[in-house]
Design a protein around this motif. Structure first.
Motif, PDB file in Angstrom:
ATOM      1  N   VAL A   1      48.462  79.137  51.175  1.00 47.95           N
ATOM      2  CA  VAL A   1      48.300  79.859  49.908  1.00 47.95           C
ATOM      3  C   VAL A   1      49.501  79.624  48.999  1.00 47.95           C
ATOM      4  CG1 VAL A   1      48.187  82.155  48.868  1.00 47.95           C
ATOM      5  CG2 VAL A   1      46.755  81.607  50.842  1.00 47.95           C
ATOM      6  N   ALA A   2      50.701  79.658  49.596  1.00 45.95           N
ATOM      7  CA  ALA A   2      51.907  79.422  48.795  1.00 45.95           C
ATOM      8  C   ALA A   2      51.884  78.030  48.191  1.00 45.95           C
ATOM      9  CB  ALA A   2      53.148  79.597  49.671  1.00 45.95           C
ATOM     10  N   GLY A   3      51.456  77.026  48.974  1.00 45.24           N
ATOM     11  CA  GLY A   3      51.388  75.665  48.459  1.00 45.24           C
ATOM     12  C   GLY A   3      50.364  75.525  47.348  1.00 45.24           C
ATOM     13  N   LEU A   4      49.197  76.134  47.535  1.00 46.90           N
ATOM     14  CA  LEU A   4      48.143  76.049  46.517  1.00 46.90           C
ATOM     15  C   LEU A   4      48.551  76.758  45.232  1.00 46.90           C
ATOM     16  CD1 LEU A   4      44.954  76.612  48.720  1.00 46.90           C
ATOM     17  CD2 LEU A   4      45.788  74.461  47.740  1.00 46.90           C
ATOM     18  N   LEU A   5      49.190  77.936  45.369  1.00 42.95           N
ATOM     19  CA  LEU A   5      49.621  78.667  44.177  1.00 42.95           C
ATOM     20  C   LEU A   5      50.697  77.895  43.423  1.00 42.95           C
ATOM     21  CD1 LEU A   5      49.751  82.372  45.470  1.00 42.95           C
ATOM     22  CD2 LEU A   5      48.099  81.357  43.885  1.00 42.95           C
ATOM     23  N   THR A   6      51.599  77.278  44.158  1.00 39.94           N
ATOM     24  CA  THR A   6      52.649  76.481  43.507  1.00 39.94           C
ATOM     25  C   THR A   6      52.046  75.266  42.806  1.00 39.94           C
ATOM     26  OG1 THR A   6      54.220  77.176  45.209  1.00 39.94           O
ATOM     27  CG2 THR A   6      54.822  75.266  43.868  1.00 39.94           C
ATOM     28  N   SER A   7      51.091  74.624  43.490  1.00 40.85           N
ATOM     29  CA  SER A   7      50.419  73.473  42.877  1.00 40.85           C
ATOM     30  C   SER A   7      49.643  73.894  41.639  1.00 40.85           C
ATOM     31  CB  SER A   7      49.475  72.835  43.902  1.00 40.85           C
ATOM     32  OG  SER A   7      48.804  71.738  43.352  1.00 40.85           O
TER      33      SER A   7
END
Length: 488
Positions: free
Chosen positions: A341-347
């Motif tokens: 989730v953190a990676g997707l939100l950052t992306s």
């Protein structure tokens, strides 16, 4: 410039940063709680095992179980006839736990095996004492029967025997069973007594190898109103109480502790022991030491702490399995989801900042600098999540410790081990109780170690780097001309 831009962007996107940090915090907190509870479970199991044979013991050696039908039968008690009707009758019998013994020379043989740091023998006994008295009944004559026992006119009888019945009388006996452990007073660093602390008086002196002295468990002392300086009689022999011990786990291995030679004399088992307590030189080589003893010392059964742990059941075992199985996998799943989730939100945040990054590249920022900026923001979010996760995890562990839920640990029949053979569980009490059913109540704690905190910090950094990697890769692929043509 890097930190100025970083601070401005994080302040401008506080909600997104908080969402990323909260997701990571949840996963990290769960890891801390599960890890601390698992540590508490492990310590609780160690406490259960220590209550069986003492601190520092890695394994025990007993005689191999005898064939069915062999061994000693049921205890018998005989009473002498006494003239006084109200005289108290008393008899006791000293029995070896499990009725299986090893020669004392076995202790020396085991102590000389490779990988053995120390070996101490002990004799576990059970004393059954019967006290009471017989009461003679009273003969009640029927009405109309004279002292001569002849019936009057019209009465049944006429045989010359008194007509009546015996009333009252009988017998009233108390059966008291307690455990006695013969300890080697010259080697007190191993064995069941090490799981207790002397709370009054003193322990044995190394010179008291054949002295008539005893250490009594505090619970048994309270029940029988015993204290230091008083005497206790075992099979006709008086022992002076020199100390009172209290078990660390709340359940002592024996009611009385006496020197090994005295225990051998009481049980008529000269130069015999029931259990050899062994300490390995290297805790990582316990299985190897076990194999060595089994190979070189025939006719014995070797039981390690791991073997006894397999016999632990009850809520402690169930909770431990949940913490080790479900808890561990749940932590992994939640943590992986938080990273994703953190990676997707950052992306996603990078996608919304296409024009911003395009402008920066047009002004001369290289792709590497843009990537470092995105990774830096994600790393700060990860560290923030780590701080929140550590705080929540510590609070959860503290709550578990404060509540201290009570778990039960039941030790079923181990088939050998410390009981000394097939009969090891016939009588409760003493170090031989591992072969019989035994239930302990253990308060669960959740200690948090420094390694868990460091793991949490590592996870926070890893989460930030993973999230930054997603966004940085996306940002590095942007071309200034394409980015400027797009509108947020």
């Amino acid at each position: 410039m890097f930190f100025t831009y970083l601070r401005r962007e994080l302040r401008r996107r506080r909600k997104a940063a908080l969402v990323v940090a909260s997701g990571l915090a949840l996963g990290i907190a769960l890891v801390i709680v599960v890890s601390s509870v698992s540590t508490g479970m492990s310590r609780a199991q160690d406490k259960v095992l220590e209550s069986l044979y003492g601190l520092g013991t890695d394994m025990t050696v007993t005689k191999a179980a005898a064939a069915p039908g062999s061994g000693e039968g049921r205890p018998k008690f005989e009473f002498d006839a006494k003239g006084d009707d109200d005289a108290t009758q008393s008899s006791d019998r000293v029995m070896v736990q499990g009725f299986q013994t090893l020669a004392s020379s076995t202790v020396t043989r085991i102590g000389g095996q490779n990988g053995v740091a120390g070996a101490v023998g002990g004799l576990s006994l059970n004393v059954m004492k019967v006290d009471g008295q017989f009461k003679r009944g009273e003969f009640k004559q029927q009405e109309g029967t004279g002292q001569s026992g002849r019936s009057g006119p019209g009465e049944q009888g006429g045989t010359g025997q008194p007509q009546g019945e015996v009333r009252g009388g009988g017998a009233s006996f108390d059966v008291n069973s307690y455990s006695v452990y013969g300890t080697d007073v010259t080697e007190q660093n191993l064995g069941p007594l090490t799981s207790s602390k002397i709370t009054k008086g003193r322990t044995f002196k190394t010179s008291e190898t054949d002295a008539k002295v005893a250490v009594v468990d505090s619970a048994y002392a309270k029940e029988k109103k015993l204290d230091t300086g008083k005497t206790v009689t075992v099979h006709g022999t008086k022992f002076t109480i020199v100390g009172v011990s209290t078990a660390d786990s709340g359940d002592a291995a024996a009611n009385l502790y006496i020197p090994l030679k005295q225990a051998q004399t009481l049980a008529d088992s000269k130069d015999k022991v029931t259990t050899v307590y062994v300490k390995a030189a290297d805790s990582q080589q316990i299985d190897q030491v076990k194999s060595t003893i089994q190979k070189n010392v025939s006719g014995t059964t070797v039981t390690t702490s791991a073997d006894l742990a397999d016999t632990v059941s009850g809520s402690l075992s169930t909770a431990s399995d949940l913490a080790a199985g479900v808890g561990k996998w749940l932590s992994i799943v939640v943590l992986a989801a938080a990273f994703l989730v953190a990676g997707l939100l950052t992306s996603s945040a990078v996608s919304r900042r296409v024009r911003e990054f395009g402008t920066l590249k047009a002004l001369g920022w290289k792709s590497g600098r843009v990537t470092r900026q995105v990774v830096g923001e994600a790393l700060v979010n990860g560290l923030l999540g780590g701080v929140l996760g550590i705080g929540i995890g510590l609070a959860g562990a503290y709550l578990v410790t404060a509540i201290s839920p009570t778990l039960t640990a039941q030790l079923g029949s181990s088939g050998g081990g410390m009981g000394g053979g097939a009969g090891g569980g016939r009588f409760m009490g003493g170090p031989g109780r591992a072969a019989a059913s035994k239930t302990l109540d253990i308060a669960l704690t959740a200690p948090v170690s420094l390694s868990v905190i460091l793991t949490a910090v590592g996870l926070a950094v890893a989460g930030g780097l993973i999230a930054g990697g997603f966004g940085g890769w996306r940002a590095s692929r942007l071309r200034p001309a394409d980015a400027l043509r797009r509108v947020e």
